[in-house]
Enzyme design. Structure first.
Site, PDB file in Angstrom:
ATOM      1  N   GLY A  35       9.824   2.944   9.153  1.00  0.00           N
ATOM      2  CA  GLY A  35       8.768   2.138   8.518  1.00  0.00           C
ATOM      3  C   GLY A  35       9.283   1.527   7.222  1.00  0.00           C
ATOM      4  CG  HIS A  36      10.092   4.036   3.848  1.00  0.00           C
ATOM      5  ND1 HIS A  36      10.077   5.304   4.366  1.00  0.00           N
ATOM      6  CD2 HIS A  36       9.108   3.996   2.925  1.00  0.00           C
ATOM      7  CE1 HIS A  36       9.122   6.006   3.788  1.00  0.00           C
ATOM      8  NE2 HIS A  36       8.509   5.235   2.911  1.00  0.00           N
ATOM      9  CD  GLN A 153      -1.682  -3.243   9.366  1.00  0.00           C
ATOM     10  OE1 GLN A 153      -1.056  -4.201   9.805  1.00  0.00           O
ATOM     11  NE2 GLN A 153      -2.428  -2.457  10.135  1.00  0.00           N
ATOM     12  CG  ASP A 155       0.069   4.161   2.743  1.00  0.00           C
ATOM     13  OD1 ASP A 155      -0.548   5.190   3.000  1.00  0.00           O
ATOM     14  OD2 ASP A 155       1.316   4.090   2.752  1.00  0.00           O
TER      15      ASP A 155
HETATM   16  O1  PAF Z   1       3.180   4.189  -0.637  1.00  0.00           O
HETATM   17  C1  PAF Z   1       3.907   4.901  -1.373  1.00  0.00           C
HETATM   18  O2  PAF Z   1       4.928   5.426  -0.967  1.00  0.00           O
HETATM   19  C2  PAF Z   1       3.498   5.120  -2.816  1.00  0.00           C
HETATM   20  O3  PAF Z   1       2.118   5.218  -2.943  1.00  0.00           O
HETATM   21  C3  PAF Z   1       4.064   4.061  -3.784  1.00  0.00           C
HETATM   22  C4  PAF Z   1       3.508   2.684  -3.476  1.00  0.00           C
HETATM   23  C5  PAF Z   1       5.576   4.042  -3.673  1.00  0.00           C
HETATM   24  C6  PAF Z   1       3.679   4.416  -5.214  1.00  0.00           C
HETATM   25  O4  PAF Z   1       4.180   5.657  -5.584  1.00  0.00           O
END
Ligand code: PAF
Length: 285
Positions: A35-36, A153, A155
């Site tokens: 995902g990342h 998306q 989150d």
């Molecule tokens: O989605 C996340 O991993 C975290 O909430 C974020 C946006 C990196 C903030 O710490």
């Protein structure tokens, strides 16, 4: 390049800016998965330089949440980023980000998103969570000063709140929302999937099944929100502790009586003791 210090990142980005390069930021808490990587690949395709931040942000976890046991895999994360030719992995510690003082809003300046956006869905059970998210994201924006910032998306409430913050505070950064990445089984990728047993992973598929079923009922003509939500109950067993299932407008999280193409269904459910979230847009974006 792995950097831990704010000033080092600032200096490097300043050099890029002087050359007129476009900078993308992918904020993460590490434990990177596909995902990342989809966010990173998109940032690499659209920007000249990409910064990935890896920081498990203490102020977005409640006192009884999983801050201590949250997976920390910086070495593997750095390798994955190197493989994608990420220009900077920014991995500060809490002291670098917040100084040595007590982490609370009577000693630190917080960015607090509006109550309307926070007092529902994840914000209801995770009180203060989105204050912590907006505060750290605002700090990362100020440190990196990117042109584009990439969020998943999965989150959905987080992205909607960050877009609102950017609009309300006139932050000159474009927020890019990227689609949910799923395992072949349909399970949405999440760093917290690491907590699931093999059986838990199977039981967790119910989230995706419920959402798909709601969307297919909508596509068949059911628009009444309560009727759509009721379709979920036949999927739930004693293994599933439903926290919420809501259908809202996907831009502003307004309640709706009738679903339409701007609707999003969002679910949070505990499976195997692990809190999982997922969502689906009624019209693909
Ligand atoms: O989605 C996340 O991993 C975290 O909430 C974020 C946006 C990196 C903030 O710490």
């Amino acid at each position: 390049m792995l950097l831990n210090k704010i000033n080092e990142v600032r200096a490097e980005v300043k050099r890029w800016r002087a050359e007129g390069l476009k900078v993308g930021l992918v904020p993460t808490m590490g434990a990177l998965h596909e995902g990342h990587l989809s966010l990173i690949k998109r940032a690499k395709a659209e920007c000249d330089k990409v910064v990935v931040s890896v920081f498990v942000n203490p102020i977005q976890f409640g006192p009884s949440e999983d801050f201590d046991k949250y997976p920390r895999t910086l070495e593997a994360d750095t390798t994955l980023c190197d493989n994608e030719s990420v220009d900077i992995v920014f991995a500060p510690n809490a002291n670098e980000m917040y100084g040595g003082g007590r982490l609370s809003n009577d000693t630190l300046t917080y960015v607090c998103p509006p109550y309307f956006f926070v007092d529902k869905l994840c914000g209801k059970s995770r009180v203060g969570h989105f204050d912590g998210v907006c505060t750290v994201v605002m700090k990362l924006f100020n440190i990196v000063q990117p042109d584009f910032a990439y969020f998943g998306q999965k989150d959905a409430q987080q992205v909607i709140i960050i877009k609102k913050m950017v609009k309300d505070l006139n932050i000159p950064i474009e927020i890019i929302q990227c689609p949910i990445v799923r395992e072949e089984s349909g399970l949405a990728l999440s760093s917290r999937n690491k907590y699931l047993s093999e059986q838990g992973k199977k039981d967790a598929l119910v989230l995706n099944k419920i959402l798909n079923n709601i969307k297919s009922c909508y596509k068949k003509g059911v628009t009444d929100i309560e009727s759509l939500k009721e379709t979920a109950y036949s999927f739930l067993t004693e293994k599933h502790e439903l926290e919420y299932l809501e259908i809202y407008n996907c831009n502003d999280l307004e309640e709706q009586k009738e679903a339409n193409d701007e609707s999003i269904a969002l679910i949070a459910c505990r499976v195997d003791g692990v809190r999982l979230i997922d969502n689906i847009y009624f019209k693909e974006v």
